[in-house]
Design an enzyme around this catalytic site. Sequence first.
Site, short mmCIF file in Angstrom:
data_model
loop_
_atom_site.label_atom_id
_atom_site.label_comp_id
_atom_site.label_asym_id
_atom_site.label_seq_id
_atom_site.Cartn_x
_atom_site.Cartn_y
_atom_site.Cartn_z
N SER A 425 0.82 -0.98 0.14
CA SER A 425 -0.01 0.01 0.03
C SER A 425 0.82 1.12 0.06
CB SER A 425 -0.89 0.02 1.26
OG SER A 425 -1.60 -0.96 1.28
N HIS A 446 -0.80 -2.32 -7.13
CA HIS A 446 -1.55 -1.95 -6.12
C HIS A 446 -3.16 -2.26 -6.37
CE1 HIS A 446 -2.87 1.07 -2.85
NE2 HIS A 446 -2.75 0.02 -2.55
N GLU A 458 -3.28 0.48 -9.46
CA GLU A 458 -2.05 1.22 -9.83
C GLU A 458 -0.82 0.52 -10.21
OE1 GLU A 458 -2.20 5.07 -6.98
OE2 GLU A 458 -2.03 3.35 -5.97
N ASN A 496 -3.39 6.51 -2.21
CA ASN A 496 -3.28 6.36 -0.87
C ASN A 496 -2.78 7.77 -0.35
OD1 ASN A 496 -4.74 4.10 -0.22
ND2 ASN A 496 -2.81 2.94 0.15
#
Length: 767
Positions: A425, A446, A458, A496
């Site tokens: 992450s 991701h 991602e 994120n």
Amino acid sequence: MTDSVFSLEIDEQKLAVVTIDVPGEKMNTLRDSFADDLQALLTDAKQQSVKGMVFISGKSDNFIAGADVKMLDNVEKREDALAISELCHRAFFDMKKLPFPTVSAIHGPALGGGLEFALACDYRVCTDSDITKLGLPEVQLGLLPGGGGTQRLPKLVGLQKALEWTLTGKQIRAKQAKKSGLVDDCVPQTVLLRVAKEFALKGKAKASKPKLDRLSQLLESNPFGRNIIFKKAQENVLKKTGGHYPAPLAIIKAIRASVELDELKAYKTEAEGFATLVMSSESKSLRGIFFATTEMKKEWRNEDAPAITKTAVLGGGLMGAGIAHVSAVKAGVPVRIKDVAEQGISNAMNYSYKILDKKQKRRILSKADLQQTMNKITGTTNYSGFKHIDLVIEAVFEDLSLKQGMVADVERECQDNTIFASNTSSLPISQIAAQAARPENVIGLHYFSPVEKMPLVEIIPHEGTSQETIARIVNFARKQGKTPIVVKDKAGFYVNRILAPYVNEAANLLLAGEPIEKIDAALVEFGFPVGPLALLDEVGIDIGSKIAPILEKELGDRFKAPDAFSRLIDAKRLGRKTGRGFYLYDKKSKKVDESVYELLGVSPSPRLNKSEIAKRCVSQMLNEAARCLDEGIIASPRDGDIGAIFGIGFPPFLGGPFSYMDKLGADKVSSEMATFANYNAVFAPCAPLVAMADTGASFYQVTPVQHAKPANQQEVVQDDVTATKSPTVTTNDTDNEQLDEENTPVLATDSEEVAESDTADSSKEKK
Ligand SMILES: NC(=O)c1ccc[n+]([C@@H]2O[C@H](COP(=O)([O-])OP(=O)(O)OC[C@H]3O[C@@H](n4cnc5c(N)ncnc54)[C@H](O)[C@@H]3O)[C@@H](O)[C@H]2O)c1
């Protein structure tokens, strides 16, 4: 008729067979010249005294996939949009009024304008093929069916089905189409034309009533019952959309007009509604998302890159299970799951089984298909069976040395060209690859939870990742049904990174005394599917707390999570998974756990209104998004918009953070941030935003190449995106997940679907 999309042949029985074939395109779409072409065709047919007419597609796998949406971008005035709808109405009325019967012979998708065309015929016959799907998906683009769809569909299938289908944009399979009365027959493709011709010889169709069960018949046949239906539909729509989307309400109004007004007024209601929606900012945003995703499918493509045919997943936890599932089900490849514990493997297998079993119970999947798919997923607690794996996706705990160890294991156990993709992450991929013997094979991949529902992934190459590895991973992610964005290798990547300061601001507001439900409600009212604190509960407060220090170390103090939150972790209040976080969870509901205030040392004392709360949280996200673009974390505002919508659930009707900032204007965004910065310096607008405010520039005016690109992007073969084919209301591409009924992030009317597809790093699984 040489340039026409229609070609006419008349057989010995005087039946006209019209082949629909848009020259030079894979898919038939209704273009602006279609009404003239149709007019010419009908005049020709009448002169030749035909007895009936069958329309069939010249394409092998589609009837008419929709109307050309690109056409709407040229519409400058509302009157022009109105004229488009009125033109369609006239053309379809001309078809209806023909002295001979007309039949649509449908194989493949008949969607949007394509279905409206078929609805204007006397009869519809479709093939029983899996690729045959009928529907009116306009709502997904913030529109209503403007070619008579809201008028003719209810007459065939009844009000309730017509409302359900048009409000969700659902695609109806052949058998259901037959059962509901949408088509007159459903036959094997080999006899499609013959059966269609038989219908054409039957004479003009007589008006018939929809096939309804007794209760529906009772409800729909009187004004009182219909009132209940429309009221309920409106309530549901408002509940699900929060009133942010005008299209569903306009659809209800038009369908209501089909039973309450005379024909002329009813069609006018549809045309007026269509025109207003075409000009609406919501539809413009949704169309923008559609064009963007269509364009993105053409990028980073490399047909020569070796295909990935065998995969493995390390870690059968929440993410590993989801990744294994989409690899087996969507990409159709065998998956070997390795976990340290037998439990991990069986959990992951159960995860897939449960999803497939549900589909089997709903008869979407046969027992044999379920078994065949499950056979693709196998497990091990060592590396047995890893020798010939092409791609290993790592989803073990978020721990750098553990992940580095996994790289070494894979390099030892697999082939020289086996790709190691990490689902981390937050950890920079270069650090995971730091001790790799073959760093060119290491890449970030991701996913977002729940993996089978979230459309975004991602892809993160580090400086040493090879072009071939990037291309193979992009191809594979698409096979898994994902929309990939390639982002630069820096802690938190894009999604994120913009999410963290937004959630931190919500935490700051809570610690300043704003009540939990109020903070969450403020952001839901803004248009997010769930509020930030509810989201943190879903993600797991512990997960957030693992990521925060990594981001803080790599990117600075603004990512520091509030110290008080460690008290939640110490008290094992980790969120939904432990039954308690900010909220208390039981099987069906959740409510704020008041004791959390005491634990955090806060006494609720509301000071701000909801709009201010939303502005503060969103400002943080916008500021970080602008930084990401400036640093080249994302290659373009478009990627940033799609990433935020598909990864976090940023309100689609606003078009994504960059479109939203463009709408507000950089000067307004920046000055608002500067005001907030008076009490917390973290809000200070970033330098690129200030510069844009000074020059009056907007994100989409700046061409993407002026921004730094993620590592490696320049050298990868890309298609010329300007040559992208005009998108249509819908397509039958296998990667049309963004617009299908199972996975609809831009579907305004089904916020539950949106809500399920919105949580970055969330551990929730609703369905
Ligand atoms: N949870 C999310 O929403 C989310 C989203 C995106 C990315 N991620 C990332 O994905 C990774 C996994 O997250 P998760 O939520 O699935 O965690 P999890 O705790 O649910 O699962 C981790 C699994 O890895 C297994 N494991 C641990 N060491 C192992 C080893 N040496 N070999 C094989 N298996 C091993 C564990 O037994 C466990 O089953 C983390 O890096 C996380 O940051 C999580």
